[in-house]
Design a protein around this motif. Sequence first.
Motif, PDB file in Angstrom:
ATOM      1  N   GLN A   3       5.371  -0.518  27.185  1.00  0.00           N
ATOM      2  CA  GLN A   3       3.926  -0.530  27.380  1.00  0.00           C
ATOM      3  C   GLN A   3       3.328  -1.844  26.876  1.00  0.00           C
ATOM      4  O   GLN A   3       2.411  -2.380  27.475  1.00  0.00           O
ATOM      5  CB  GLN A   3       3.273   0.674  26.669  1.00  0.00           C
ATOM      6  N   ILE A   6       4.180  -4.443  29.499  1.00  0.00           N
ATOM      7  CA  ILE A   6       3.339  -4.232  30.686  1.00  0.00           C
ATOM      8  C   ILE A   6       1.907  -4.691  30.412  1.00  0.00           C
ATOM      9  O   ILE A   6       1.280  -5.328  31.263  1.00  0.00           O
ATOM     10  CB  ILE A   6       3.409  -2.766  31.142  1.00  0.00           C
ATOM     11  N   SER A   7       1.397  -4.408  29.215  1.00  0.00           N
ATOM     12  CA  SER A   7       0.047  -4.875  28.853  1.00  0.00           C
ATOM     13  C   SER A   7      -0.018  -6.398  28.897  1.00  0.00           C
ATOM     14  O   SER A   7      -1.004  -6.969  29.378  1.00  0.00           O
ATOM     15  CB  SER A   7      -0.332  -4.398  27.451  1.00  0.00           C
ATOM     16  N   TYR A  60      -0.817   0.281  37.813  1.00  0.00           N
ATOM     17  CA  TYR A  60       0.139   1.158  37.150  1.00  0.00           C
ATOM     18  C   TYR A  60      -0.577   2.041  36.125  1.00  0.00           C
ATOM     19  O   TYR A  60      -1.371   1.558  35.323  1.00  0.00           O
ATOM     20  CB  TYR A  60       1.236   0.320  36.477  1.00  0.00           C
ATOM     21  N   SER A  62      -0.413   3.814  32.896  1.00  0.00           N
ATOM     22  CA  SER A  62       0.426   3.723  31.703  1.00  0.00           C
ATOM     23  C   SER A  62       0.729   5.078  31.065  1.00  0.00           C
ATOM     24  O   SER A  62       1.563   5.161  30.170  1.00  0.00           O
ATOM     25  CB  SER A  62      -0.204   2.784  30.679  1.00  0.00           C
ATOM     26  N   PHE A  66       7.266   4.011  33.776  1.00  0.00           N
ATOM     27  CA  PHE A  66       7.232   2.830  34.632  1.00  0.00           C
ATOM     28  C   PHE A  66       8.286   2.875  35.732  1.00  0.00           C
ATOM     29  O   PHE A  66       8.030   2.494  36.876  1.00  0.00           O
ATOM     30  CB  PHE A  66       7.426   1.561  33.789  1.00  0.00           C
TER      31      PHE A  66
END
Length: 176
Positions: A3, A6-7, A60, A62, A66
């Motif tokens: 996460q 991804i952030s 996406y 969260s 994923f």
Amino acid sequence: MKQEIISRVIQGDRDAFRSLYDEYFDYAMRTAMLVTKHGERAKDAVQETFLRVYRNIWQYDSSKPFKPWLYCILLRECYRVMEREKKVVPLAGELELERVGVEPKLPDTSLDVYDALQSLPDMYRIPLILKYLHDYSEKEIAETLELNVNTLKSRLLKGREKMRDRLGGEPHGSKA
């Protein structure tokens, strides 16, 4: 950890995207090879998948894993590449090029299973790949393929039966 990566990708961090790419590339390539049955098509699908992930990562959710989100994009790209290739008319006398790129790494004892799996129609082959090679739940597979769970279960059953027939197995519970 994912996460956080991804952030960072959402914020435009290219190094974070590179680490996401590195983590999922082999997985995506093996899967694309199984789906498309062709090295160059698999490469095209994986490349386009990661471009779409990069461009659309903001979409996406969260709160969800994923990998299924990536897989859904990958499958759509594999289908798109295969559809595009159906429209290509080969030249007369053209020799088929040798496969270039990543081949699935399977032990020799798995070649019959691999060939049997590859010979199945997509509607049976892809659910079997997701269920037994990638350990997705039936619910996750149904969502990814946009199918009813009962339809998916039916395809898994028929796919297993077709695999058994191709491998010369006996129906479950039969006595020799």
